[in-house]
Design an enzyme around this catalytic site. Structure first.
Site, mmCIF file in Angstrom:
data_model
loop_
_atom_site.group_PDB
_atom_site.id
_atom_site.type_symbol
_atom_site.label_atom_id
_atom_site.label_comp_id
_atom_site.label_asym_id
_atom_site.label_seq_id
_atom_site.Cartn_x
_atom_site.Cartn_y
_atom_site.Cartn_z
ATOM 1 N N THR A 7 37.019 47.015 36.897
ATOM 2 C CA THR A 7 37.268 46.451 37.856
ATOM 3 C C THR A 7 38.290 47.389 38.720
ATOM 4 O OG1 THR A 7 38.238 44.734 39.419
ATOM 5 C CG2 THR A 7 39.410 45.382 37.158
ATOM 6 N N ASN A 9 40.124 46.318 41.125
ATOM 7 C CA ASN A 9 40.934 45.193 41.757
ATOM 8 C C ASN A 9 42.209 45.187 40.956
ATOM 9 O OD1 ASN A 9 42.266 42.905 42.325
ATOM 10 N ND2 ASN A 9 40.360 41.976 43.248
ATOM 11 N N ASP A 67 32.432 38.506 36.578
ATOM 12 C CA ASP A 67 31.645 38.294 37.987
ATOM 13 C C ASP A 67 31.906 36.803 38.073
ATOM 14 O OD1 ASP A 67 30.585 39.532 40.282
ATOM 15 O OD2 ASP A 67 28.506 39.053 39.604
ATOM 16 N N PHE A 147 42.544 33.439 48.005
ATOM 17 C CA PHE A 147 41.970 34.505 48.510
ATOM 18 C C PHE A 147 40.276 33.757 48.358
ATOM 19 C CE2 PHE A 147 39.137 36.205 45.040
ATOM 20 C CZ PHE A 147 39.751 35.589 43.955
ATOM 21 N N GLY A 148 39.491 34.401 49.153
ATOM 22 C CA GLY A 148 38.123 34.076 49.101
ATOM 23 C C GLY A 148 38.021 32.622 49.586
ATOM 24 N N ASP A 150 38.964 29.866 48.735
ATOM 25 C CA ASP A 150 40.204 28.999 48.218
ATOM 26 C C ASP A 150 40.512 27.726 49.298
ATOM 27 O OD1 ASP A 150 40.528 30.054 45.719
ATOM 28 O OD2 ASP A 150 42.380 31.253 46.071
ATOM 29 N N HIS A 175 38.467 28.947 37.131
ATOM 30 C CA HIS A 175 37.346 29.542 36.476
ATOM 31 C C HIS A 175 37.888 30.833 35.802
ATOM 32 C CE1 HIS A 175 37.893 30.131 40.764
ATOM 33 N NE2 HIS A 175 37.247 31.206 40.432
HETATM 34 P P1 IMP Z 1 34.688 38.582 42.002
HETATM 35 O O1 IMP Z 1 33.171 38.644 41.146
HETATM 36 O O2 IMP Z 1 35.730 38.345 41.309
HETATM 37 O O3 IMP Z 1 34.735 39.764 42.847
HETATM 38 O O4 IMP Z 1 34.327 37.352 42.853
HETATM 39 C C1 IMP Z 1 33.134 37.546 44.003
HETATM 40 C C2 IMP Z 1 33.487 36.982 45.116
HETATM 41 O O5 IMP Z 1 33.778 35.436 44.932
HETATM 42 C C3 IMP Z 1 34.916 37.002 45.900
HETATM 43 O O6 IMP Z 1 34.710 38.196 46.804
HETATM 44 C C4 IMP Z 1 35.195 35.963 46.552
HETATM 45 O O7 IMP Z 1 34.662 35.663 47.737
HETATM 46 C C5 IMP Z 1 34.605 34.978 45.633
HETATM 47 N N1 IMP Z 1 35.738 34.482 44.545
HETATM 48 C C6 IMP Z 1 35.947 34.734 43.349
HETATM 49 N N2 IMP Z 1 36.923 34.363 42.649
HETATM 50 C C7 IMP Z 1 37.380 33.169 43.752
HETATM 51 C C8 IMP Z 1 38.644 32.402 43.585
HETATM 52 O O8 IMP Z 1 39.398 32.279 42.609
HETATM 53 N N3 IMP Z 1 38.774 31.601 44.879
HETATM 54 C C9 IMP Z 1 37.836 31.994 46.090
HETATM 55 N N4 IMP Z 1 37.001 32.667 45.822
HETATM 56 C C10 IMP Z 1 36.540 33.387 45.050
#
Ligand code: IMP
Length: 193
Positions: A7, A9, A67, A147-148, A150, A175
């Protein structure tokens, strides 16, 4: 044990370091000097494996990648694997949330779940860890943390959205937090040289 987390991040890197503890030296992609890895699979598992396999193949290192996607029942599982860029390339979290709220207008079935898949490649063997958290999509946003998606996700059995919870509470049920703890339990049991 040193292990690569595929990652860029920093927030996720710190979260994983605090879950795995000091016995595991976690290096992320910038620390490895690895550029962005394409995510072109059409499943969460495929994307997680693609990232972990890339590091294993190029650098010959033990590695894991995750992911995550939000799957909404009434939208046939969308945004799913496209959760990060649901409102288009370069979109913001808020653009994605507003798109989901618009698509869910007038829909009674609000069921949704977050899914995280972790792919681990350890000494050439592949292992997968998958966790889902069920909940519903609220008709409007609540809370400012996280974020995202939430602010619109209310996990089953709770009366706060992920964005209304403090970070520790969210991590304890989320998750990703639970999938990372599964990874930790697996590594703890794994025979050391
Ligand atoms: P990633 O695979 O962790 O990068 O997640 C992909 C996308 O899913 C992110 O850009 C968010 O839009 C959404 N996402 C992942 N985890 C979360 C979370 O814990 N809360 C809210 N949105 C999430």
């Amino acid at each position: 044990m040193e292990i690569i987390f595929a990652t860029h991040n920093l927030h996720k890197t710190e979260e994983v370091r605090s879950i795995l503890g000091p016995d595991y030296r976690i290096k992320n992609l910038p620390e490895l000097g690895c550029p962005d890895i394409p995510e072109t699979a059409d499943t969460l598992k495929g994307n997680a494996l693609q990232k972990a396999q890339y590091v294993a193949d190029r650098y010959g290192r033990n590695c894991f990648a995750d992911d995550t996607g939000l799957e909404i029942e009434a939208l046939d599982g969308r945004p799913g694997v496209y959760s990060a860029r649901y409102a288009g390339e370069g979109c913001s979290y808020q653009d994605n949330v507003l798109k989901v709220l618009k698509e869910m207008e007038g829909i009674a079935n609000r069921k949704a779940c977050f899914k995280t898949v972790i792919a681990l490649i350890l000494n050439g063997q592949r292992y997968f860890f998958e966790v889902r958290v069920d909940g519903i999509i609220l008709p409007e946003q609540r809370g400012v943390d996280g974020f995202g998606y939430d602010p619109v996700f209310l996990p089953d059995g709770y009366n706060q959205t992920f964005a209304e919870m403090d970070g520790a509470t969210k991590n304890s049920i989320s998750h990703r937090g639970r999938a990372m703890r599964q990874l930790k339990d697996f590594l703890l049991e794994y025979p050391r040289p």
